[in-house]
Design a protein around this motif. Structure first.
Motif, short mmCIF file in Angstrom:
data_model
loop_
_atom_site.label_atom_id
_atom_site.label_comp_id
_atom_site.label_asym_id
_atom_site.label_seq_id
_atom_site.Cartn_x
_atom_site.Cartn_y
_atom_site.Cartn_z
N ARG A 1 0.86 -1.18 0.00
CA ARG A 1 0.00 0.00 0.00
C ARG A 1 0.90 1.23 0.00
O ARG A 1 1.16 1.85 1.03
N SER A 2 1.41 1.57 -1.18
CA SER A 2 2.37 2.67 -1.30
C SER A 2 2.34 3.20 -2.72
O SER A 2 2.17 2.45 -3.67
N ASN A 3 2.50 4.53 -2.85
CA ASN A 3 2.67 5.12 -4.18
C ASN A 3 4.11 5.56 -4.41
O ASN A 3 4.39 6.34 -5.31
N SER A 4 5.01 5.06 -3.55
CA SER A 4 6.45 5.34 -3.69
C SER A 4 7.21 4.01 -3.65
O SER A 4 7.87 3.68 -2.66
N PRO A 5 7.11 3.23 -4.72
CA PRO A 5 7.76 1.91 -4.71
C PRO A 5 9.27 2.02 -4.59
O PRO A 5 9.89 2.89 -5.19
N LYS A 6 9.84 1.10 -3.83
CA LYS A 6 11.30 1.08 -3.62
C LYS A 6 11.83 -0.30 -4.00
O LYS A 6 11.13 -1.31 -3.89
N ASP A 7 13.08 -0.31 -4.41
CA ASP A 7 13.70 -1.57 -4.79
C ASP A 7 13.69 -2.56 -3.63
O ASP A 7 13.55 -3.76 -3.81
N GLY A 8 13.82 -2.04 -2.40
CA GLY A 8 13.81 -2.91 -1.22
C GLY A 8 12.51 -3.65 -1.01
O GLY A 8 12.48 -4.67 -0.32
N ASP A 9 11.42 -3.13 -1.60
CA ASP A 9 10.13 -3.81 -1.47
C ASP A 9 10.15 -5.19 -2.12
O ASP A 9 9.31 -6.04 -1.81
N LEU A 10 11.09 -5.40 -3.02
CA LEU A 10 11.15 -6.64 -3.79
C LEU A 10 12.34 -7.51 -3.42
O LEU A 10 12.70 -8.42 -4.17
N ARG A 11 12.95 -7.23 -2.26
CA ARG A 11 14.21 -7.92 -1.94
C ARG A 11 14.05 -9.44 -1.88
O ARG A 11 14.95 -10.17 -2.30
N TRP A 12 12.90 -9.92 -1.35
CA TRP A 12 12.75 -11.37 -1.25
C TRP A 12 12.35 -11.99 -2.58
O TRP A 12 12.64 -13.16 -2.82
N CYS A 13 11.68 -11.21 -3.42
CA CYS A 13 11.31 -11.72 -4.74
C CYS A 13 12.55 -12.13 -5.54
O CYS A 13 12.55 -13.12 -6.27
N LYS A 14 13.61 -11.35 -5.39
CA LYS A 14 14.83 -11.61 -6.16
C LYS A 14 15.62 -12.79 -5.63
O LYS A 14 16.51 -13.31 -6.31
N LYS A 15 15.31 -13.22 -4.39
CA LYS A 15 16.02 -14.34 -3.77
C LYS A 15 15.17 -15.60 -3.70
O LYS A 15 15.54 -16.57 -3.04
N LEU A 16 14.05 -15.58 -4.38
CA LEU A 16 13.14 -16.72 -4.34
C LEU A 16 13.82 -17.97 -4.89
O LEU A 16 14.31 -17.97 -6.03
N PRO A 17 13.88 -19.04 -4.13
CA PRO A 17 14.48 -20.27 -4.67
C PRO A 17 13.56 -20.89 -5.72
O PRO A 17 12.33 -20.88 -5.57
N VAL A 18 14.15 -21.40 -6.78
CA VAL A 18 13.35 -22.02 -7.84
C VAL A 18 13.94 -23.38 -8.18
O VAL A 18 15.14 -23.62 -7.98
N PRO A 19 13.11 -24.28 -8.69
CA PRO A 19 13.63 -25.59 -9.12
C PRO A 19 14.65 -25.43 -10.25
O PRO A 19 14.67 -24.41 -10.95
N ALA A 20 15.45 -26.46 -10.45
CA ALA A 20 16.50 -26.40 -11.47
C ALA A 20 15.94 -26.21 -12.87
O ALA A 20 16.59 -25.59 -13.73
N TRP A 21 14.71 -26.69 -13.09
CA TRP A 21 14.13 -26.61 -14.43
C TRP A 21 13.46 -25.26 -14.71
O TRP A 21 13.03 -24.99 -15.83
N ALA A 22 13.33 -24.41 -13.70
CA ALA A 22 12.55 -23.17 -13.83
C ALA A 22 13.45 -21.95 -13.93
O ALA A 22 14.59 -21.95 -13.48
N GLN A 23 12.90 -20.89 -14.50
CA GLN A 23 13.59 -19.60 -14.61
C GLN A 23 12.86 -18.57 -13.75
O GLN A 23 11.64 -18.40 -13.89
N LEU A 24 13.60 -17.91 -12.87
CA LEU A 24 13.01 -16.85 -12.05
C LEU A 24 12.89 -15.58 -12.87
O LEU A 24 13.88 -15.07 -13.39
N MET A 25 11.68 -15.05 -12.97
CA MET A 25 11.41 -13.88 -13.80
C MET A 25 11.47 -12.60 -12.96
O MET A 25 11.35 -12.65 -11.73
N PRO A 26 11.65 -11.44 -13.61
CA PRO A 26 11.65 -10.18 -12.86
C PRO A 26 10.35 -9.99 -12.09
O PRO A 26 9.27 -10.32 -12.59
N PRO A 27 10.42 -9.49 -10.87
CA PRO A 27 9.22 -9.38 -10.03
C PRO A 27 8.31 -8.22 -10.43
O PRO A 27 8.73 -7.29 -11.13
#
Length: 408
Positions: A358-384
């Motif tokens: 709930r913010s109109n000032s998005p920050k890169d830190g808001d997505l810190r866990w999205c970028k570290k999401l573990p994925v299976p070997a067969w999958a590609q992690l996409m930009p959040p």
């Protein structure tokens, strides 16, 4: 907003399935518009009957085969869950002369119907889930593309983008069609009558709930915990029942399309992930009424604002898929070290992470866990993607996108 009649985007999927399957079943909670849609779409020569009519229901219960012979085909049967024995009779009729478009069925008790469908109509039926109105149905243009994780920027519904004040008015109101067809109807009276009718009809049929007041208390407790992990002991304490009873009653709310449970994300190599599902109300208007919010303005400024916004996003994502006749592979991520991602959608070998703020000032830190999401070997992690209260899409570092919630 559009005029009185609002086109349902799921109609195209129903028409498509009718070309290939002898039976099409439309499921969803009460008053989401199933009957209205099918009666509007009714092909020439198709008869419509509702098992809400006790005479038709009694005929179908006592002589299901005779009922179908008397009604003929093509036939639309509304509220089919009242006569489960019809599924076997329909199977017999379909197997006698299998052709597309013989039967349209609707029902508001998903689980009990699915048992009859799986036992009698497997391979003979196309199934469509239906929700209350989506934003795109009410505010978007007809034919506009649905939201797709792989095409985030082009998926924004610009016609529905609005201020945060208007967004919370939409959240507070919800999407039940009757509230749009009669725009002056008092919300309090509508939802009070809705809950009373739901408890007296669907709940009574699904389970012998002896204490209806306790059941409504559990509904209110669940509404106050929307977007949270499901803890039966907390719900049981508020309702004054046992945790076992609370679990049964939550399954009733699921069966009748009032709530959905979001399972946690899981990969075999990660042991420290959450194992408890999260609970979401399917319609935010009903959720807000049960939680006791008297106005959108008070809701917007409350500590509840974040949870109900997340619930809204979940509901709009599910609607965007349901309108295409699909159900996404959607989960949430949380580990025991505090990392959390609100939604994870897996499709086409890709993992798409989503965060809600709930913010109109998005920050890169808001997505810190999205970028570290573990994925299976067969999958590609996409930009959040960050769903927030901006009024336009905005690019963020590392290919991420800030996306207006009201554009879903």
């Amino acid at each position: 907003m559009k005029g009185c009649y609002i086109e349902r985007r799921v109609k195209n999927k129903i028409a498509e399935l009718t070309q290939f399957f002898p039976c099409v079943l439309v499921t969803g909670a009460r008053q989401v518009g199933k009957s209205t849609l099918l009666r509007d779409m009714l092909p020439e020569g198709m008869r419509y009957v509702t098992l809400d009519d006790f005479q038709y229901a009694d005929f179908a219960k006592n002589d299901p085969v005779g009922f179908l012979e008397a009604m003929g085909t093509p036939l639309c049967i509304d509220e089919v869950q009242y006569v489960p024995s019809l599924f076997r009779a329909i199977k017999m009729k379909v197997d006698e002369n299998r052709r597309p478009g013989m039967y349209w069925l609707t029902g508001s008790q998903r689980f009990s119907m699915m048992k009859g469908v799986s036992e009698s109509l497997a391979g003979r039926i196309g199934i469509v889930d239906m929700y209350t109105f989506s934003q795109r149905e009410v505010y978007g243009r007809e034919g506009a593309p649905a939201f797709m994780p792989s095409q985030v920027l082009s998926s924004c519904c610009s016609e529905s983008v609005c201020s945060i004040e208007e967004l919370y008015r939409r959240i507070w109101r919800g999407g039940y069609p009757e509230l749009f067809h009669q725009s002056n109807m008092p919300l309090y009276d509508y939802f009070r009558d809705y809950v009373q009718t739901y408890v007296e009809r669907d709940v009574r049929q699904l389970s012998q709930v002896g204490d209806q007041a306790a059941f409504v208390r559990l509904m209110r407790s669940a509404a106050l915990r929307t977007g949270q992990q499901l803890v039966y002991s907390d719900l049981a304490r508020d309702a004054g029942v046992s945790p076992k009873t609370a679990a049964v009653w939550i399954s009733i709310l699921q069966a009748s399309g009032i709530v959905e449970l979001l399972e946690p994300y899981h990969i075999n190599t990660t042991k420290r992930l959450a194992k408890t599902p999260k609970l979401y109300f399917v319609d935010t208007g009903l959720c807000c009424w049960l939680a006791g919010w008297k106005s959108a303005e008070l809701l917007m400024e409350s500590s509840y604002a974040g949870a109900i916004l997340e619930t809204w996003v979940y509901g709009q994502l599910m609607r965007s898929y349901a309108e295409r006749g699909e159900r996404p592979m959607i989960t949430y991520y949380r580990d025991h070290d505090g990392a959390e991602v609100d939604f994870v959608i897996e499709e086409n070998g890709c993992v798409f992470p989503f965060e809600v703020k709930r913010s109109n000032s998005p920050k890169d830190g808001d997505l810190r866990w999205c970028k570290k999401l573990p994925v299976p070997a067969w999958a590609q992690l996409m930009p959040p993607t960050l769903f927030c209260t901006l009024e336009e899409c905005r690019s963020m570092p590392f290919g991420a996108t800030a996306f207006p919630v009201s554009g879903l």
